[in-house]
Design an enzyme around this catalytic site. Structure first.
Site, short mmCIF file in Angstrom:
data_model
loop_
_atom_site.label_atom_id
_atom_site.label_comp_id
_atom_site.label_asym_id
_atom_site.label_seq_id
_atom_site.Cartn_x
_atom_site.Cartn_y
_atom_site.Cartn_z
N SER A 154 35.76 -27.67 -96.09
CA SER A 154 34.57 -28.47 -96.38
C SER A 154 34.24 -29.32 -95.16
O SER A 154 35.14 -29.79 -94.45
CB SER A 154 34.82 -29.38 -97.59
OG SER A 154 33.83 -30.38 -97.70
N ARG A 159 -1.80 8.06 -103.79
CA ARG A 159 -1.15 7.25 -102.77
C ARG A 159 -1.38 5.79 -103.11
O ARG A 159 -2.52 5.36 -103.31
CB ARG A 159 -1.71 7.53 -101.37
CG ARG A 159 -1.00 6.80 -100.23
CD ARG A 159 0.27 7.53 -99.78
NE ARG A 159 -0.09 8.68 -98.95
CZ ARG A 159 -0.02 9.95 -99.39
NH1 ARG A 159 0.40 10.21 -100.62
NH2 ARG A 159 -0.36 10.95 -98.61
#
Length: 462
Positions: A274, A313
């Site tokens: 930490s 498409r």
């Protein structure tokens, strides 16, 4: 330097490399070479042109920066790449350049390249799944008899074994692995031409997908420009792996809480510290697994939201779908790599597991005691008695067994020895060991194909 600083934390470099600019360009060029070869076989492209296109595609190295810039204007990288390849072919043989990309469309190139990249990524994912399943198999087998407090709705429940919990983790990942293995050989080639008819090939168009698939090692398929079921299935399979890994990661994080302390990731310099609290030992690998799993549903949702691909498409849906699929593949790889890190050298505190099982005076054995009393008292009455005793034990801070021994019904129907047996966690595990064995058998050994690939890579490295 490009990308985010945490890319290697929440991704797998080997999987990410399958989709980078170099890899995707190679896949697109492989498509163009194979397409020309098929055209030559069908008499659509002159043999001389086929050899020139194949040779140029094999040795052509794009200007990736220029390709990225041109993609912005073109909407996909296939258009500028085909143009660059055509120019390279023209420099060698202007006549052959007429036949580059014959009969195909940009989406054919992009979809096929994505499937080739997914197949390559699948090899890495399989390897990581093998490693994860091997670690979980060993963990489940080693701790078949290690007592553990089951927790339901985040509360203390009854006795189980750590081996069975690990076997559950194994079952989830082995199942996801099986689904991936079944999917990879079905990844399809894409080739339909401008309108999905392959009209530029004339009467030979129907033969193109199968021939192209054979050359590229993909599954033959009719054009699927706007039928995206396979893409959704691939995305769901990847998300399934993330979910199975995330389940393990979440359990690991919970079991590694300081107040629980049943597990710890292996210690290493620079790992789990930490920036503010020197005493902390964070489960960083397990946290990364959870982070990948949390992000996966969003990418999956994007892929599924692209279902409405218009007409022949799509306008936007196809373009949104592919980046989400690629991100999902990277997250899947990251979740597995980090899960291997979390499990490799995992420290198991057997004493802490037993201590939690015995917490609150042993009330975790309430089901065992009510089950033992049920034949004489009936299930409802037995549970009511045990519920009262558990509340008394809690309120008075006395052992559960001591309170139970004061009940006439318990003394009459169980006696001292019977009560002791009912309070023994090891005697109330049911089919736990059978289910562990079942999970181990279903997980099986590493696949022969994967073993051969690993040996080949080791030989290459040597």
């Amino acid at each position: 330097m490009s990308g985010h600083l945490d890319d290697d934390y929440l991704s797998a470099p080997a999987v990410a490399a399958c989709f980078n600019a170099e890899a995707m360009s190679r896949h697109m060029l492989a498509f163009e070479a194979a397409l020309a070869a098929v055209g030559g076989e069908l008499g659509v492209i002159p043999p001389a042109a086929v050899s020139v296109i194949a040779r140029c595609a094999d040795r052509f190295v794009p200007d990736y920066l220029a390709l990225r810039e041109a993609t912005v204007a073109a909407s996909n990288p296939a258009i500028p790449l085909v143009a660059a390849l055509t120019a390279a072919v023209a420099a060698e043989d202007p006549e052959a350049a007429r036949y580059v990309h014959w009969g195909a469309t940009s989406q054919d190139v992009m979809d096929t390249a994505t499937m080739l990249a997914a197949r390559a990524a699948g090899v890495h994912l399989e390897r990581e799944l093998e490693r994860v399943c091997a670690l979980l198999s060993a963990l489940a087998d080693r701790h078949r008899a290690t007592l553990l407090a089951a927790r339901t709705l985040a509360q203390l429940a009854g006795p189980t074994t750590f081996g069975l919990r690990a076997a559950g983790w194994l079952a989830g990942l082995a199942g996801a692995q099986a689904r991936l293995r079944a999917l990879l050989p079905r990844l399809p080639v894409q080739c339909g031409g401008a309108c999905g008819t392959l009209a530029a090939f004339g009467d030979a168009g129907a033969e193109v997908p199968a021939r192209l698939a054979g050359r590229l090692g993909l599954a033959p398929s009719p054009p699927w420009h706007t039928e995206r079921g396979m893409v959704r299935e691939l995305a769901a399979t990847l998300a399934d792996i993330c979910a199975a890994a995330g389940k393990v990661g979440s359990d690991l994080v919970l079991m590694m809480q300081r107040e629980v302390g049943e597990l710890r990731e292996a210690a290493a310099p620079g790992r789990g510290g930490s920036s503010a609290l020197p005493h902390k030992r964070n489960p960083v690998a397990a946290i990364a697994v959870v982070a990948c799993a949390r992000r996966a549903p969003g990418e999956l949702a994007t892929v599924f939201s692209c279902f409405d691909q218009w007409h022949e498409r799509a306008a936007g849906a196809w373009h949104a779908e592919t980046p989400a699929l690629v991100s999902l593949a990277k997250l899947t790889g990251g979740s597995l790599v980090q899960l291997v890190r979390a499990l490799d050298g995992l420290e198991v505190d057997v004493a802490a597991m037993r201590r939690h099982l015995d917490a609150d005076g042993g009330v975790a054995m309430s089901e065992a005691v009510s089950t033992a009393l049920a034949p004489a008292l009936g299930r409802a009455a037995a549970q009511a008695l045990v519920r009262r005793a558990a509340a008394q034990a809690h309120d008075s801070s006395r052992p559960f067994g001591e309170v139970l021994a004061e009940y006439d019904a318990v003394r009459d129907h169980l006696g001292v020895d019977g009560l002791a047996d009912a309070l023994d966690p090891g005697a109330f595990l049911g089919a736990a060991d059978h289910f562990v064995a079942q999970a181990l058998a279903r997980a099986g050994a590493p696949s022969p194909d994967l073993q051969r690939r690993d040996r080949a890579e080791e030989d290459d490295d040597g």
